[in-house]
Scaffold this motif. Sequence first.
Motif, mmCIF file in Angstrom:
data_model
loop_
_atom_site.group_PDB
_atom_site.id
_atom_site.type_symbol
_atom_site.label_atom_id
_atom_site.label_comp_id
_atom_site.label_asym_id
_atom_site.label_seq_id
_atom_site.Cartn_x
_atom_site.Cartn_y
_atom_site.Cartn_z
ATOM 1 N N PHE A 13 0.881 -1.167 0.000
ATOM 2 C CA PHE A 13 0.000 0.000 0.000
ATOM 3 C C PHE A 13 0.914 1.211 0.000
ATOM 4 O O PHE A 13 1.453 1.572 1.048
ATOM 5 N N VAL A 16 4.073 1.071 2.094
ATOM 6 C CA VAL A 16 3.945 0.054 3.147
ATOM 7 C C VAL A 16 3.885 -1.348 2.551
ATOM 8 O O VAL A 16 3.070 -1.627 1.686
ATOM 9 N N ALA A 18 2.496 -4.381 3.258
ATOM 10 C CA ALA A 18 1.498 -4.931 4.189
ATOM 11 C C ALA A 18 1.708 -6.432 4.367
ATOM 12 O O ALA A 18 1.586 -6.956 5.475
ATOM 13 N N PRO A 37 0.811 -8.434 15.849
ATOM 14 C CA PRO A 37 0.287 -7.173 16.363
ATOM 15 C C PRO A 37 -0.612 -6.461 15.344
ATOM 16 O O PRO A 37 -0.632 -6.819 14.179
ATOM 17 N N ASN A 38 -1.330 -5.458 15.826
ATOM 18 C CA ASN A 38 -2.140 -4.639 14.921
ATOM 19 C C ASN A 38 -1.280 -4.083 13.811
ATOM 20 O O ASN A 38 -0.167 -3.628 14.049
ATOM 21 N N GLY A 39 -1.798 -4.133 12.590
ATOM 22 C CA GLY A 39 -1.078 -3.583 11.450
ATOM 23 C C GLY A 39 -0.048 -4.534 10.869
ATOM 24 O O GLY A 39 0.697 -4.175 9.959
ATOM 25 N N ALA A 40 -0.016 -5.776 11.359
ATOM 26 C CA ALA A 40 0.982 -6.748 10.884
ATOM 27 C C ALA A 40 0.701 -7.234 9.463
ATOM 28 O O ALA A 40 1.585 -7.790 8.812
ATOM 29 N N GLY A 41 -0.550 -7.056 9.012
ATOM 30 C CA GLY A 41 -0.901 -7.496 7.659
ATOM 31 C C GLY A 41 -1.831 -8.700 7.626
ATOM 32 O O GLY A 41 -2.072 -9.280 6.559
ATOM 33 N N SER A 43 -5.213 -9.009 8.128
ATOM 34 C CA SER A 43 -6.440 -8.842 7.338
ATOM 35 C C SER A 43 -6.117 -8.689 5.858
ATOM 36 O O SER A 43 -6.865 -9.161 4.997
ATOM 37 N N THR A 44 -5.009 -8.041 5.567
ATOM 38 C CA THR A 44 -4.579 -7.911 4.167
ATOM 39 C C THR A 44 -4.351 -9.289 3.564
ATOM 40 O O THR A 44 -4.810 -9.571 2.447
ATOM 41 N N GLN A 85 -13.389 -9.294 10.018
ATOM 42 C CA GLN A 85 -13.032 -8.766 11.340
ATOM 43 C C GLN A 85 -14.184 -7.919 11.889
ATOM 44 O O GLN A 85 -14.492 -7.976 13.070
HETATM 45 P P1 ADP Z 1 -3.805 -6.384 10.716
HETATM 46 O O1 ADP Z 1 -5.051 -7.030 10.203
HETATM 47 O O2 ADP Z 1 -2.719 -7.353 11.043
HETATM 48 O O3 ADP Z 1 -4.087 -5.462 11.861
HETATM 49 P P2 ADP Z 1 -3.842 -4.939 8.187
HETATM 50 O O4 ADP Z 1 -3.739 -6.006 7.153
HETATM 51 O O5 ADP Z 1 -5.196 -4.374 8.444
HETATM 52 O O6 ADP Z 1 -3.201 -5.463 9.558
HETATM 53 O O7 ADP Z 1 -2.860 -3.746 7.804
HETATM 54 C C1 ADP Z 1 -1.504 -3.959 7.423
HETATM 55 C C2 ADP Z 1 -0.876 -2.648 7.019
HETATM 56 O O8 ADP Z 1 -1.412 -2.218 5.771
HETATM 57 C C3 ADP Z 1 -1.112 -1.504 7.995
HETATM 58 O O9 ADP Z 1 0.035 -0.683 7.991
HETATM 59 C C4 ADP Z 1 -2.303 -0.783 7.402
HETATM 60 O O10 ADP Z 1 -2.300 0.570 7.761
HETATM 61 C C5 ADP Z 1 -2.040 -0.961 5.912
HETATM 62 N N1 ADP Z 1 -3.293 -1.008 5.135
HETATM 63 C C6 ADP Z 1 -4.249 -1.951 5.222
HETATM 64 N N2 ADP Z 1 -5.242 -1.724 4.343
HETATM 65 C C7 ADP Z 1 -4.887 -0.601 3.660
HETATM 66 C C8 ADP Z 1 -5.488 0.145 2.594
HETATM 67 N N3 ADP Z 1 -6.650 -0.241 2.046
HETATM 68 N N4 ADP Z 1 -4.825 1.231 2.147
HETATM 69 C C9 ADP Z 1 -3.656 1.612 2.675
HETATM 70 N N5 ADP Z 1 -3.019 0.957 3.667
HETATM 71 C C10 ADP Z 1 -3.628 -0.135 4.161
#
Ligand code: ADP
Length: 247
Positions: A13, A16, A18, A37-41, A43-44, A85
């Motif tokens: 992204f 980043v 992800a 941790p939160n933001g680890a990727g 959900s991505t 989620q």
């Molecule tokens: P987790 O589910 O582990 O908390 P995410 O997959 O939601 O993590 O996010 C991983 C990283 O990608 C984070 O830095 C988040 O800010 C970034 N991110 C996730 N979705 C998007 C998006 N649609 N656009 C930009 N950045 C994103």
Amino acid sequence: MSALVTNKLVKRFGGVLATDHVSLTVEPGELHAIIGPNGAGKSTLIGQLAGEIASDEGRIELFGADVTHVRTHLRAQMGLARTYQVTQLAKEFTALDNVLLAVNARAKHNFRFWGNAHDDVTSMQKATTALATVGMSAMHNATVGTLAHGEQRQLEIAMALATEPKLLLLDEPLAGMSQGESGAIVALLKSLKGRYPMLLVEHDMEAVFALADRVSVLVYGRVIATDTPDRIRENREVRAAYLGDAA
Ligand code: ADP
Ligand code: MG
């Protein structure tokens, strides 16, 4: 043959990373958990696996077939089901209608309005079976908005099960739950273990260590370890990076 294989999966992204060259497998009947941790990727990664997020690099195999560029609904037809989620329910409709919607959205025939779905014996059977599996037989006609948060999460699992999946992706099914509610979901997931291969993203460590056959730890998009729960607990790098322990 593995239910799922990812090979060096990447999603960026902007600047980043992800997900950063994620390689993992889910074996038949396995419950593979992903913590981080939160933001680890996490959900991505689930989004990439479901086909909702296009991968920048790498490869995804579902039951031996390359699905890296296969569209979401076709992956669903191949047996992939996911939960979110944040709940994605039609809150003004009944529990049964929500499950029927899920059945018909995934079915091979064109989408049918639920007015007809009530008359469709096969759809109805799938929906009632799924509701029974999650222990919600008594709640068919409850308006979803009136259900407790834990019941709504159970309903989402019923919606995934009603599509008769071959692989389940669960994104933090315990998010925002009270202790009692999460106990019910853990028991449900335990009862599903072995019946479906599952990739479970979860924050709740106790639950993960109780349920998982294997655990992968994701930190800044990278899998830093994949192992049995016991060995993950002992892993120095994991403890330092994630469990907040200087060991
Ligand atoms: P987790 O589910 O582990 O908390 P995410 O997959 O939601 O993590 O996010 C991983 C990283 O990608 C984070 O830095 C988040 O800010 C970034 N991110 C996730 N979705 C998007 C998006 N649609 N656009 C930009 N950045 C994103
Ligand atoms: Mg997430």
